[in-house]
Write an enzyme that holds these catalytic residues in place. Structure first.
Site, PDB file in Angstrom:
ATOM      1  N   ASP A  33       0.915   0.865 -12.238  1.00 17.87           N
ATOM      2  CA  ASP A  33       1.090   2.362 -12.299  1.00 17.87           C
ATOM      3  C   ASP A  33      -0.174   2.775 -13.199  1.00 17.87           C
ATOM      4  O   ASP A  33      -0.495   2.127 -14.242  1.00 17.87           O
ATOM      5  CB  ASP A  33       2.257   2.526 -13.114  1.00 17.87           C
ATOM      6  CG  ASP A  33       2.844   3.851 -12.792  1.00 17.87           C
ATOM      7  OD1 ASP A  33       3.439   4.263 -11.751  1.00 17.87           O
ATOM      8  OD2 ASP A  33       2.312   4.842 -13.756  1.00 17.87           O
ATOM      9  N   ASP A  47      -5.571   2.037 -11.736  1.00 17.31           N
ATOM     10  CA  ASP A  47      -5.751   3.310 -10.528  1.00 17.31           C
ATOM     11  C   ASP A  47      -5.659   2.344  -9.178  1.00 17.31           C
ATOM     12  O   ASP A  47      -6.800   1.601  -8.918  1.00 17.31           O
ATOM     13  CB  ASP A  47      -6.968   3.873 -10.952  1.00 17.31           C
ATOM     14  CG  ASP A  47      -7.219   5.072  -9.801  1.00 17.31           C
ATOM     15  OD1 ASP A  47      -6.565   4.950  -8.487  1.00 17.31           O
ATOM     16  OD2 ASP A  47      -8.537   5.724  -9.986  1.00 17.31           O
ATOM     17  N   VAL A  48      -4.894   2.525  -8.254  1.00 20.32           N
ATOM     18  CA  VAL A  48      -4.772   1.886  -7.205  1.00 20.32           C
ATOM     19  C   VAL A  48      -5.831   2.162  -6.034  1.00 20.32           C
ATOM     20  O   VAL A  48      -5.969   1.218  -5.277  1.00 20.32           O
ATOM     21  CB  VAL A  48      -3.247   2.237  -6.385  1.00 20.32           C
ATOM     22  CG1 VAL A  48      -2.194   1.688  -7.084  1.00 20.32           C
ATOM     23  CG2 VAL A  48      -3.105   3.855  -6.251  1.00 20.32           C
ATOM     24  N   TYR A 139      -2.752  15.653   2.440  1.00 23.10           N
ATOM     25  CA  TYR A 139      -1.873  14.941   2.248  1.00 23.10           C
ATOM     26  C   TYR A 139      -1.085  14.202   3.525  1.00 23.10           C
ATOM     27  O   TYR A 139      -0.706  13.046   3.751  1.00 23.10           O
ATOM     28  CB  TYR A 139      -0.631  15.513   1.560  1.00 23.10           C
ATOM     29  CG  TYR A 139       0.436  14.983   1.107  1.00 23.10           C
ATOM     30  CD1 TYR A 139       0.534  13.911   0.015  1.00 23.10           C
ATOM     31  CD2 TYR A 139       1.662  14.832   1.748  1.00 23.10           C
ATOM     32  CE1 TYR A 139       1.633  13.253  -0.160  1.00 23.10           C
ATOM     33  CE2 TYR A 139       2.905  14.119   1.417  1.00 23.10           C
ATOM     34  CZ  TYR A 139       2.702  13.271   0.273  1.00 23.10           C
ATOM     35  OH  TYR A 139       3.887  12.444   0.110  1.00 23.10           O
ATOM     36  N   LYS A 143      -1.134  10.418   4.627  1.00 27.15           N
ATOM     37  CA  LYS A 143       0.139   9.492   4.948  1.00 27.15           C
ATOM     38  C   LYS A 143       0.177   9.089   6.553  1.00 27.15           C
ATOM     39  O   LYS A 143       0.849   8.113   6.782  1.00 27.15           O
ATOM     40  CB  LYS A 143       1.382  10.524   4.602  1.00 27.15           C
ATOM     41  CG  LYS A 143       1.583  10.735   3.066  1.00 27.15           C
ATOM     42  CD  LYS A 143       2.025   9.271   2.443  1.00 27.15           C
ATOM     43  CE  LYS A 143       2.244   9.923   1.020  1.00 27.15           C
ATOM     44  NZ  LYS A 143       2.863   8.473   0.142  1.00 27.15           N
ATOM     45  N   THR A 174      12.113  14.200  -7.002  1.00 29.01           N
ATOM     46  CA  THR A 174      11.368  13.358  -7.940  1.00 29.01           C
ATOM     47  C   THR A 174      10.415  14.508  -8.569  1.00 29.01           C
ATOM     48  O   THR A 174      10.042  15.564  -8.409  1.00 29.01           O
ATOM     49  CB  THR A 174      10.178  12.383  -7.298  1.00 29.01           C
ATOM     50  OG1 THR A 174       9.190  13.215  -6.594  1.00 29.01           O
ATOM     51  CG2 THR A 174      11.010  11.692  -6.325  1.00 29.01           C
TER      52      THR A 174
END
Length: 230
Positions: A33, A47-48, A139, A143, A174
């Protein structure tokens, strides 16, 4: 010895709920994370979208916890922007975090699963990958690309014992959804057959099922979206 799972974006929202669910099922869970904080057995700040950093983080997890048996990719970010106002930088960042994050984590974790001929990968996509929405082009595109990668990878590794699936949540309660988000408005919620947002725990139960129980399932997308896409 307990199985090891790695969860990206494990500090909050769906990722935090997945960490908790898998720990209850007996997994030793490592979290990747950006914040460096999560209620997991081991946490690495990363940082992914940074492939070498993800590889190093997974190597650290492996040395501390053992070989990786499951991966859940939940790290991401969200913003609503008209397509004409999306900058080149915003397009790149959205793809690097969502699609790149899945690719980077999978490349780092998959060798353990292939060697053991057992494992599960679950990617958190979005119902917008299926249905799209106003002001969500970059976005939804990122996805949607996740779904393509999931299906292709599932076909590639199924005969070596690794299952690859996705969940596609609708609007979920969330921190990713701001208090003034249109997805929280009563007029929108009335359009949903179930009439409410999903909770992170509800999405996490679907992820848990795909990781732990759905031994017959690969290349599938579970739509957890209060009926937004039927």
């Amino acid at each position: 010895m307990s199985e090891v799972a790695i969860v990206t974006g494990g500090a909050s929202g769906i990722g935090a709920a997945v960490v908790a669910a898998l720990r209850r099922r007996g997994y030793v869970v490592g979290a990747l994370d950006l914040s460096g904080r999560a209620d997991a057995d081991h946490v690495v700040a990363v940082d992914v979208s940074d492939g070498p950093a993800v590889a190093a983080a997974v190597a650290e997890m492996r040395s501390r916890l053992g070989p990786v048996g499951a991966l859940v990719t939940s790290a991401g970010h969200y913003e609503m922007v008209p397509v004409s106002d999306i900058s080149a930088q915003a397009w790149r960042r959205m793809l690097r975090v969502h699609l790149g994050g899945l690719a980077n984590a999978t490349r780092a974790c998959l060798p353990d699963m292939l060697e053991r001929r057992s494992g599960a990968v679950v990617a958190v996509a979005s119902e917008l990958a299926v249905g799209g929405a106003d002001q969500d082009a970059h976005y939804a595109a990122a996805k949607g690309a996740i779904l393509g990668l999931v299906r292709s990878l599932a076909a590639e590794v199924a005969d070596r014992g690794v299952r690859v699936n996705a969940v596609a949540p609708g609007p979920t309660d969330t921190p990713l959804l701001a208090a003034d988000s249109p997805w929280r408005e009563a007029d929108y919620l009335r359009t949903l057959p179930l009439g409410r947002l999903a909770s992170p725990a509800e999405v996490a139960r679907c992820v848990e099922f795909l990781v732990c129980d759905a031994t017959f399932s690969t290349g599938d997308v579970v739509n957890v979206n209060s009926g937004a896409v039927i």
